[in-house]
Design a protein around this motif. Structure first.
Motif, PDB file in Angstrom:
ATOM      1  N   GLY A 122      51.738 -11.987  36.016  1.00  0.00           N
ATOM      2  CA  GLY A 122      53.115 -11.540  35.881  1.00  0.00           C
ATOM      3  C   GLY A 122      54.121 -12.258  36.749  1.00  0.00           C
ATOM      4  O   GLY A 122      55.317 -12.050  36.609  1.00  0.00           O
ATOM      5  N   VAL A 123      53.652 -13.077  37.674  1.00  0.00           N
ATOM      6  CA  VAL A 123      54.541 -13.969  38.423  1.00  0.00           C
ATOM      7  C   VAL A 123      53.959 -15.375  38.317  1.00  0.00           C
ATOM      8  O   VAL A 123      52.769 -15.544  38.044  1.00  0.00           O
ATOM      9  N   ARG A 124      54.793 -16.371  38.534  1.00  0.00           N
ATOM     10  CA  ARG A 124      54.328 -17.747  38.422  1.00  0.00           C
ATOM     11  C   ARG A 124      53.967 -18.278  39.811  1.00  0.00           C
ATOM     12  O   ARG A 124      54.846 -18.436  40.668  1.00  0.00           O
ATOM     13  N   PRO A 125      52.677 -18.550  40.067  1.00  0.00           N
ATOM     14  CA  PRO A 125      52.276 -19.064  41.371  1.00  0.00           C
ATOM     15  C   PRO A 125      52.839 -20.463  41.614  1.00  0.00           C
ATOM     16  O   PRO A 125      53.255 -21.143  40.675  1.00  0.00           O
ATOM     17  N   PRO A 126      52.830 -20.908  42.863  1.00  0.00           N
ATOM     18  CA  PRO A 126      53.319 -22.258  43.152  1.00  0.00           C
ATOM     19  C   PRO A 126      52.373 -23.322  42.621  1.00  0.00           C
ATOM     20  O   PRO A 126      51.177 -23.071  42.462  1.00  0.00           O
ATOM     21  N   GLU A 127      52.921 -24.487  42.329  1.00  0.00           N
ATOM     22  CA  GLU A 127      52.093 -25.635  41.984  1.00  0.00           C
ATOM     23  C   GLU A 127      51.421 -26.115  43.269  1.00  0.00           C
ATOM     24  O   GLU A 127      52.091 -26.370  44.260  1.00  0.00           O
ATOM     25  N   GLY A 128      50.089 -26.224  43.239  1.00  0.00           N
ATOM     26  CA  GLY A 128      49.375 -26.614  44.451  1.00  0.00           C
ATOM     27  C   GLY A 128      49.650 -28.053  44.848  1.00  0.00           C
ATOM     28  O   GLY A 128      50.430 -28.331  45.742  1.00  0.00           O
ATOM     29  N   GLY A 129      49.033 -28.960  44.151  1.00  0.00           N
ATOM     30  CA  GLY A 129      49.247 -30.371  44.460  1.00  0.00           C
ATOM     31  C   GLY A 129      48.497 -30.805  45.698  1.00  0.00           C
ATOM     32  O   GLY A 129      48.101 -30.003  46.543  1.00  0.00           O
ATOM     33  N   ASP A 130      48.282 -32.100  45.803  1.00  0.00           N
ATOM     34  CA  ASP A 130      47.577 -32.653  46.953  1.00  0.00           C
ATOM     35  C   ASP A 130      48.391 -32.445  48.218  1.00  0.00           C
ATOM     36  O   ASP A 130      49.591 -32.691  48.257  1.00  0.00           O
ATOM     37  N   GLY A 131      47.708 -31.997  49.252  1.00  0.00           N
ATOM     38  CA  GLY A 131      48.351 -31.904  50.550  1.00  0.00           C
ATOM     39  C   GLY A 131      49.197 -30.673  50.785  1.00  0.00           C
ATOM     40  O   GLY A 131      49.838 -30.553  51.831  1.00  0.00           O
ATOM     41  N   HIS A 132      49.251 -29.729  49.841  1.00  0.00           N
ATOM     42  CA  HIS A 132      50.061 -28.521  50.036  1.00  0.00           C
ATOM     43  C   HIS A 132      49.482 -27.732  51.214  1.00  0.00           C
ATOM     44  O   HIS A 132      48.302 -27.377  51.223  1.00  0.00           O
ATOM     45  N   THR A 133      50.314 -27.432  52.204  1.00  0.00           N
ATOM     46  CA  THR A 133      49.854 -26.680  53.371  1.00  0.00           C
ATOM     47  C   THR A 133      50.232 -25.208  53.319  1.00  0.00           C
ATOM     48  O   THR A 133      49.922 -24.454  54.234  1.00  0.00           O
ATOM     49  N   TYR A 134      50.940 -24.801  52.274  1.00  0.00           N
ATOM     50  CA  TYR A 134      51.310 -23.404  52.064  1.00  0.00           C
ATOM     51  C   TYR A 134      51.971 -22.791  53.294  1.00  0.00           C
ATOM     52  O   TYR A 134      51.602 -21.700  53.737  1.00  0.00           O
ATOM     53  N   GLN A 135      52.932 -23.520  53.804  1.00  0.00           N
ATOM     54  CA  GLN A 135      53.742 -22.942  54.873  1.00  0.00           C
ATOM     55  C   GLN A 135      54.406 -21.663  54.387  1.00  0.00           C
ATOM     56  O   GLN A 135      54.586 -20.714  55.145  1.00  0.00           O
ATOM     57  N   GLN A 136      54.759 -21.672  53.107  1.00  0.00           N
ATOM     58  CA  GLN A 136      55.154 -20.453  52.421  1.00  0.00           C
ATOM     59  C   GLN A 136      54.531 -20.491  51.028  1.00  0.00           C
ATOM     60  O   GLN A 136      54.443 -21.547  50.407  1.00  0.00           O
ATOM     61  N   TYR A 137      54.086 -19.319  50.560  1.00  0.00           N
ATOM     62  CA  TYR A 137      53.517 -19.206  49.222  1.00  0.00           C
ATOM     63  C   TYR A 137      54.626 -18.651  48.336  1.00  0.00           C
ATOM     64  O   TYR A 137      54.909 -17.446  48.337  1.00  0.00           O
ATOM     65  N   VAL A 138      55.271 -19.547  47.593  1.00  0.00           N
ATOM     66  CA  VAL A 138      56.492 -19.191  46.873  1.00  0.00           C
ATOM     67  C   VAL A 138      56.216 -19.053  45.382  1.00  0.00           C
ATOM     68  O   VAL A 138      55.806 -20.015  44.724  1.00  0.00           O
ATOM     69  N   VAL A 139      56.434 -17.845  44.878  1.00  0.00           N
ATOM     70  CA  VAL A 139      56.228 -17.566  43.447  1.00  0.00           C
ATOM     71  C   VAL A 139      57.577 -17.450  42.759  1.00  0.00           C
ATOM     72  O   VAL A 139      58.621 -17.289  43.393  1.00  0.00           O
ATOM     73  N   ARG A 140      57.539 -17.534  41.432  1.00  0.00           N
ATOM     74  CA  ARG A 140      58.714 -17.264  40.606  1.00  0.00           C
ATOM     75  C   ARG A 140      58.533 -15.907  39.948  1.00  0.00           C
ATOM     76  O   ARG A 140      57.477 -15.626  39.361  1.00  0.00           O
ATOM     77  N   VAL A 141      59.555 -15.071  40.039  1.00  0.00           N
ATOM     78  CA  VAL A 141      59.519 -13.754  39.413  1.00  0.00           C
ATOM     79  C   VAL A 141      60.244 -13.850  38.071  1.00  0.00           C
ATOM     80  O   VAL A 141      61.432 -14.178  38.027  1.00  0.00           O
ATOM     81  N   PRO A 142      59.545 -13.580  36.955  1.00  0.00           N
ATOM     82  CA  PRO A 142      60.194 -13.678  35.647  1.00  0.00           C
ATOM     83  C   PRO A 142      61.190 -12.546  35.447  1.00  0.00           C
ATOM     84  O   PRO A 142      61.153 -11.536  36.129  1.00  0.00           O
ATOM     85  N   GLU A 192      65.185 -16.849  41.585  1.00  0.00           N
ATOM     86  CA  GLU A 192      63.871 -16.405  41.089  1.00  0.00           C
ATOM     87  C   GLU A 192      62.754 -16.410  42.124  1.00  0.00           C
ATOM     88  O   GLU A 192      61.721 -15.770  41.904  1.00  0.00           O
ATOM     89  N   THR A 193      62.896 -17.120  43.232  1.00  0.00           N
ATOM     90  CA  THR A 193      61.765 -17.325  44.130  1.00  0.00           C
ATOM     91  C   THR A 193      61.578 -16.188  45.124  1.00  0.00           C
ATOM     92  O   THR A 193      62.522 -15.544  45.569  1.00  0.00           O
ATOM     93  N   LEU A 194      60.310 -15.994  45.485  1.00  0.00           N
ATOM     94  CA  LEU A 194      59.932 -14.986  46.470  1.00  0.00           C
ATOM     95  C   LEU A 194      58.705 -15.507  47.215  1.00  0.00           C
ATOM     96  O   LEU A 194      57.756 -15.993  46.598  1.00  0.00           O
ATOM     97  N   ALA A 195      58.733 -15.415  48.534  1.00  0.00           N
ATOM     98  CA  ALA A 195      57.617 -15.884  49.350  1.00  0.00           C
ATOM     99  C   ALA A 195      56.695 -14.713  49.670  1.00  0.00           C
ATOM    100  O   ALA A 195      57.118 -13.717  50.259  1.00  0.00           O
ATOM    101  N   LEU A 196      55.431 -14.841  49.283  1.00  0.00           N
ATOM    102  CA  LEU A 196      54.414 -13.837  49.562  1.00  0.00           C
ATOM    103  C   LEU A 196      53.619 -14.240  50.802  1.00  0.00           C
ATOM    104  O   LEU A 196      53.494 -15.422  51.106  1.00  0.00           O
ATOM    105  N   PRO A 197      53.053 -13.274  51.509  1.00  0.00           N
ATOM    106  CA  PRO A 197      52.354 -13.601  52.757  1.00  0.00           C
ATOM    107  C   PRO A 197      51.005 -14.282  52.521  1.00  0.00           C
ATOM    108  O   PRO A 197      50.202 -13.819  51.709  1.00  0.00           O
TER     109      PRO A 197
END
Length: 225
Positions: A122-142, A192-197
């Protein structure tokens, strides 16, 4: 050396323009004005939330002297494309990084990000990609942009999930930097963005709570017709 000092060392100042992102990092735009130059805002890539090289190219004028690309949320800007634009137009290209984390902390974040990637609905997770350190986990809320995102955030907090809006107001909408410029991806991301812990100290129980709370709410918010 800070951004302002690097710009000044390169001879950038009064009468020059420097292309910067408007999706957060007000301090970068402030550094440009500090040396007497004009910050010019370009749009972002909707997947990385970093400056889009094509948008940077479109923003270049005869007065453009530099570009400051900001790495966001643990994703890196497209450095190769940015430096290619810089070479074509003779521009200084600076890269602004957010706070670094230890190898162990990054590994723990990635583990928690992978957990959410596999479970969120129900939410769109972030695109991972090489080297993503997930300083923030940012989703899109539809849904219908900011109203639905804000309602979603309030509901999560009521269930004990710490979340935050990463960029409440794009820099080009702030009074001191207001510009009449079209930045559709920046505006959409801000709405649309929201950072989850995904902090490394979070327990499995806390991660289950986050995923469960999001999934219980996500089905209630449908994309606008």
């Amino acid at each position: 050396m800070g951004t302002a000092a690097l710009l000044r060392a390169a001879g950038i100042g009064l009468g020059d323009e420097v292309i910067v992102p408007a999706f957060g990092n007000v301090e970068v735009a402030a550094a440009v004005t500090h040396v007497g130059a004009l910050p010019v805002f370009a749009d972002i890539d909707p997947l990385t939330y970093c400056l889009d090289p094509a948008a940077v190219e479109a923003a270049v004028t005869a007065r453009t002297a530099g570009v400051v690309a900001v790495h966001r949320f643990g994703r890196t800007a497209e450095s190769a494309g940015m430096h290619e634009v810089g070479r074509r137009h003779g521009l200084l290209v600076l890269e602004h990084s957010e706070c670094e984390a230890s190898y162990d902390e990054v590994a723990r974040r990635r583990e928690r990000a992978e957990y959410l990637d596999a479970r969120l609905r129900g939410v769109r997770p972030p695109e991972g990609g090489d080297g993503h350190t997930y300083q923030q986990y940012v989703v899109r809320v539809p849904g219908n942009g900011r109203p639905d995102r804000d309602a979603f955030a309030r509901a999560l907090r009521a269930k004990g999930v710490e979340c935050r809006v990463p960029v409440k107001t794009p820099v080009h909408r702030l009074p001191e930097f207001r510009r009449w410029v079209s930045l559709p991806e920046t505006e959409r991301a801000a709405d649309e963005t929201l950072a989850l812990p995904v902090d490394g100290s979070l327990t499995k129980r806390e991660m289950r709570r986050t995923a469960g709370a999001c999934n219980a709410l996500g089905g209630l918010l449908q994309p606008a017709a």
